[in-house]
Design a protein around this motif. Structure first.
Motif, PDB file in Angstrom:
ATOM      1  N   ARG A  56     -13.381  29.888 -35.747  1.00  0.00           N
ATOM      2  CA  ARG A  56     -13.272  29.248 -37.363  1.00  0.00           C
ATOM      3  C   ARG A  56     -11.740  28.861 -37.519  1.00  0.00           C
ATOM      4  N   GLY A  57     -11.334  28.562 -35.907  1.00  0.00           N
ATOM      5  CA  GLY A  57      -9.627  27.665 -35.701  1.00  0.00           C
ATOM      6  C   GLY A  57      -9.357  26.881 -35.200  1.00  0.00           C
ATOM      7  N   ARG A  58      -8.348  26.281 -35.054  1.00  0.00           N
ATOM      8  CA  ARG A  58      -7.387  25.468 -34.393  1.00  0.00           C
ATOM      9  C   ARG A  58      -6.899  25.625 -33.958  1.00  0.00           C
ATOM     10  N   VAL A  59      -6.518  24.338 -32.873  1.00  0.00           N
ATOM     11  CA  VAL A  59      -5.959  24.231 -31.775  1.00  0.00           C
ATOM     12  C   VAL A  59      -4.557  23.116 -32.190  1.00  0.00           C
ATOM     13  N   VAL A  60      -3.537  22.852 -32.082  1.00  0.00           N
ATOM     14  CA  VAL A  60      -2.182  22.325 -32.034  1.00  0.00           C
ATOM     15  C   VAL A  60      -2.619  21.894 -30.066  1.00  0.00           C
ATOM     16  N   ALA A  61      -2.380  20.474 -29.765  1.00  0.00           N
ATOM     17  CA  ALA A  61      -2.212  20.519 -28.632  1.00  0.00           C
ATOM     18  C   ALA A  61      -1.601  18.953 -28.361  1.00  0.00           C
ATOM     19  N   VAL A  62      -0.186  19.861 -27.515  1.00  0.00           N
ATOM     20  CA  VAL A  62       1.067  19.277 -27.596  1.00  0.00           C
ATOM     21  C   VAL A  62       2.082  18.749 -26.457  1.00  0.00           C
ATOM     22  N   ASP A  63       1.878  17.740 -26.128  1.00  0.00           N
ATOM     23  CA  ASP A  63       1.959  16.519 -24.872  1.00  0.00           C
ATOM     24  C   ASP A  63       3.254  16.129 -24.688  1.00  0.00           C
ATOM     25  N   GLY A  64       3.654  15.825 -23.700  1.00  0.00           N
ATOM     26  CA  GLY A  64       4.607  14.694 -23.734  1.00  0.00           C
ATOM     27  C   GLY A  64       4.196  12.667 -22.912  1.00  0.00           C
ATOM     28  N   SER A  65       3.217  13.510 -22.722  1.00  0.00           N
ATOM     29  CA  SER A  65       2.760  12.287 -21.666  1.00  0.00           C
ATOM     30  C   SER A  65       1.448  11.468 -21.966  1.00  0.00           C
ATOM     31  N   VAL A  66       1.289  10.618 -22.949  1.00  0.00           N
ATOM     32  CA  VAL A  66      -0.278   9.505 -23.402  1.00  0.00           C
ATOM     33  C   VAL A  66      -0.672   9.701 -22.509  1.00  0.00           C
ATOM     34  N   ARG A  67      -0.810   9.278 -20.859  1.00  0.00           N
ATOM     35  CA  ARG A  67      -1.969   9.562 -20.503  1.00  0.00           C
ATOM     36  C   ARG A  67      -2.362  10.929 -19.912  1.00  0.00           C
ATOM     37  N   MET A  68      -1.691  11.729 -19.922  1.00  0.00           N
ATOM     38  CA  MET A  68      -2.614  12.924 -20.481  1.00  0.00           C
ATOM     39  C   MET A  68      -3.492  13.479 -21.616  1.00  0.00           C
ATOM     40  N   LEU A  69      -2.408  13.076 -22.584  1.00  0.00           N
ATOM     41  CA  LEU A  69      -3.618  13.102 -24.237  1.00  0.00           C
ATOM     42  C   LEU A  69      -4.977  12.408 -24.182  1.00  0.00           C
ATOM     43  N   ASP A  70      -4.610  11.461 -23.375  1.00  0.00           N
ATOM     44  CA  ASP A  70      -5.713  10.155 -23.375  1.00  0.00           C
ATOM     45  C   ASP A  70      -6.556  11.033 -22.783  1.00  0.00           C
ATOM     46  N   GLN A  71      -6.607  11.436 -21.997  1.00  0.00           N
ATOM     47  CA  GLN A  71      -7.284  12.258 -21.207  1.00  0.00           C
ATOM     48  C   GLN A  71      -8.180  13.586 -21.434  1.00  0.00           C
ATOM     49  N   LEU A  72      -7.574  14.364 -22.246  1.00  0.00           N
ATOM     50  CA  LEU A  72      -7.368  15.053 -23.063  1.00  0.00           C
ATOM     51  C   LEU A  72      -8.459  15.413 -24.077  1.00  0.00           C
ATOM     52  N   ARG A  73      -8.884  13.896 -25.157  1.00  0.00           N
ATOM     53  CA  ARG A  73      -9.043  13.192 -25.716  1.00  0.00           C
ATOM     54  C   ARG A  73     -10.324  13.147 -25.623  1.00  0.00           C
ATOM     55  N   GLU A  74     -10.861  12.107 -24.312  1.00  0.00           N
ATOM     56  CA  GLU A  74     -12.333  12.016 -23.897  1.00  0.00           C
ATOM     57  C   GLU A  74     -12.675  12.858 -23.026  1.00  0.00           C
ATOM     58  N   ARG A  75     -12.029  14.458 -22.823  1.00  0.00           N
ATOM     59  CA  ARG A  75     -13.019  15.558 -22.809  1.00  0.00           C
ATOM     60  C   ARG A  75     -13.638  16.242 -23.441  1.00  0.00           C
ATOM     61  N   LEU A  76     -12.505  15.969 -24.946  1.00  0.00           N
ATOM     62  CA  LEU A  76     -12.831  17.551 -25.961  1.00  0.00           C
ATOM     63  C   LEU A  76     -13.237  16.594 -26.438  1.00  0.00           C
ATOM     64  N   ALA A  77     -14.018  14.736 -26.104  1.00  0.00           N
ATOM     65  CA  ALA A  77     -14.367  14.077 -27.674  1.00  0.00           C
ATOM     66  C   ALA A  77     -15.806  14.726 -28.240  1.00  0.00           C
ATOM     67  N   GLY A  78     -16.193  14.690 -29.519  1.00  0.00           N
ATOM     68  CA  GLY A  78     -16.922  15.410 -29.880  1.00  0.00           C
ATOM     69  C   GLY A  78     -16.232  16.707 -30.875  1.00  0.00           C
ATOM     70  N   ARG A  79     -15.464  17.702 -30.313  1.00  0.00           N
ATOM     71  CA  ARG A  79     -14.539  19.446 -31.091  1.00  0.00           C
ATOM     72  C   ARG A  79     -13.629  18.256 -30.998  1.00  0.00           C
ATOM     73  N   LEU A  80     -12.854  17.231 -31.650  1.00  0.00           N
ATOM     74  CA  LEU A  80     -11.680  16.332 -31.950  1.00  0.00           C
ATOM     75  C   LEU A  80     -11.652  17.204 -33.244  1.00  0.00           C
ATOM     76  N   GLU A  81     -12.454  17.438 -33.870  1.00  0.00           N
ATOM     77  CA  GLU A  81     -11.636  17.747 -35.191  1.00  0.00           C
ATOM     78  C   GLU A  81     -11.122  18.899 -35.538  1.00  0.00           C
ATOM     79  N   ARG A  82     -11.017  19.674 -34.607  1.00  0.00           N
ATOM     80  CA  ARG A  82     -10.732  21.373 -34.461  1.00  0.00           C
ATOM     81  C   ARG A  82      -9.042  20.538 -33.853  1.00  0.00           C
ATOM     82  N   VAL A  83      -8.865  19.541 -33.284  1.00  0.00           N
ATOM     83  CA  VAL A  83      -7.314  19.082 -32.511  1.00  0.00           C
ATOM     84  C   VAL A  83      -6.517  18.865 -33.097  1.00  0.00           C
TER      85      VAL A  83
END
Ligand SMILES: C[S@@+](CC[C@H](N)C(=O)[O-])C[C@H]1O[C@@H](n2cnc3c(N)ncnc32)[C@H](O)[C@@H]1O
Length: 247
Positions: A56-83
């Protein structure tokens, strides 16, 4: 902003970070409805673990690397409404709204020189009574790798990291407004297959900041020379584990 990472290669490696992530998640008490900051989230492996613990919670995912965050978005596709995915430097005032109930971090803080600024920035976003549960490289971390680098370069290794100790970390956390501070150092060497696996790991995870400063043609010979000087195909990690409460 902090340096960029080769996120695809990072996720293809046998990362000891998996174990560090599991261990750190196990230290973070959660009810399931909190908003948690994953500080230096990288490609989102532990962001996914946090989502599992936060139905029932949320995550704020912070990083300084654009490429790391692009990979995160791919990994979490379908779950991003809580991120909430935030590209930011953790030592600067954090550009998201409101407070978080907890701060979590794996293998990120040793990339940051100024831990006083880091802890002040995190304390500014953590609610009173909220927990900070993290791990990163600590005093003595990768001493053998650094000695190999110094040997290859024929002098002192460039100072990429200042691995923090337990006593200085306790003082900085107290100064930033944390109480119930527990800090410990844990030797945790990681073994790799000699040759390609070790060299790819060193190039992507450990020596990236050295390689950024080199000409392309010098990079591969440098990594091979460092790997060849290690007595064993082992990265001699020492982890700095922190638990603390925002006063
Ligand atoms: C070794 S990776 C760890 C990523 C992830 N937590 C994991 O365990 O796989 C370190 C991460 O810290 C991030 N980082 C380093 N310095 C940072 C800073 N000043 N602000 C934000 N992120 C930073 C890097 O971009 C990188 O993604």
């Amino acid at each position: 902003m902090p340096r960029e990472w080769d996120a695809k290669t990072y996720d293809s490696l046998p990362l000891p970070h998996l174990g560090w992530g599991r261990r750190t998640l196990a230290r973070l008490p959660l009810e399931g409805d909190e908003r948690v900051l994953d500080a230096g989230c990288g490609t989102g492996r532990d962001t996914a673990g946090l989502l599992d613990l936060l139905p029932r919670g949320r995550v704020v995912a912070v990083d300084g690397s654009v490429r790391m965050l692009d990979q995160l978005r791919e990994r979490l596709a379908g779950r991003l409404e809580r991120v909430e995915v935030v590209h930011a430097d953790l030592t600067r005032p954090l550009p998201f709204d409101g407070e978080v109930d907890a701060v979590f971090s794996v293998a990120a803080f040793h990339w940051i020189d100024d831990h006083a600024a880091l802890f002040a920035s995190l304390a500014g976003r953590l609610c009173p009574g909220g927990r900070l549960v993290t791990e990163c490289g600590g005093r003595g971390n990768i001493a053998a790798v650094n000695a190999a680098v110094a040997d290859v370069l024929g002098g002192d290794a460039p100072e990429v990291w200042d691995f923090a100790g337990a006593a200085d970390t306790r003082e900085r956390l107290a100064a930033a407004g944390f109480t119930d501070v527990e800090v410990g150092l844990r030797p945790d060497p990681a073994r790799f297959e000699p040759g390609e696996q070790l060299e790819s790991y060193l190039a992507t995870v450990v020596l990236g900041a050295h390689l950024d400063a080199m000409a392309d043609d010098d990079r591969e010979p440098f990594v091979k020379a460092v790997a060849a000087r290690l007595a064993e195909p082992v990265v001699d990690y020492v982890r700095l584990e922190i638990s603390a409460t925002r006063a």
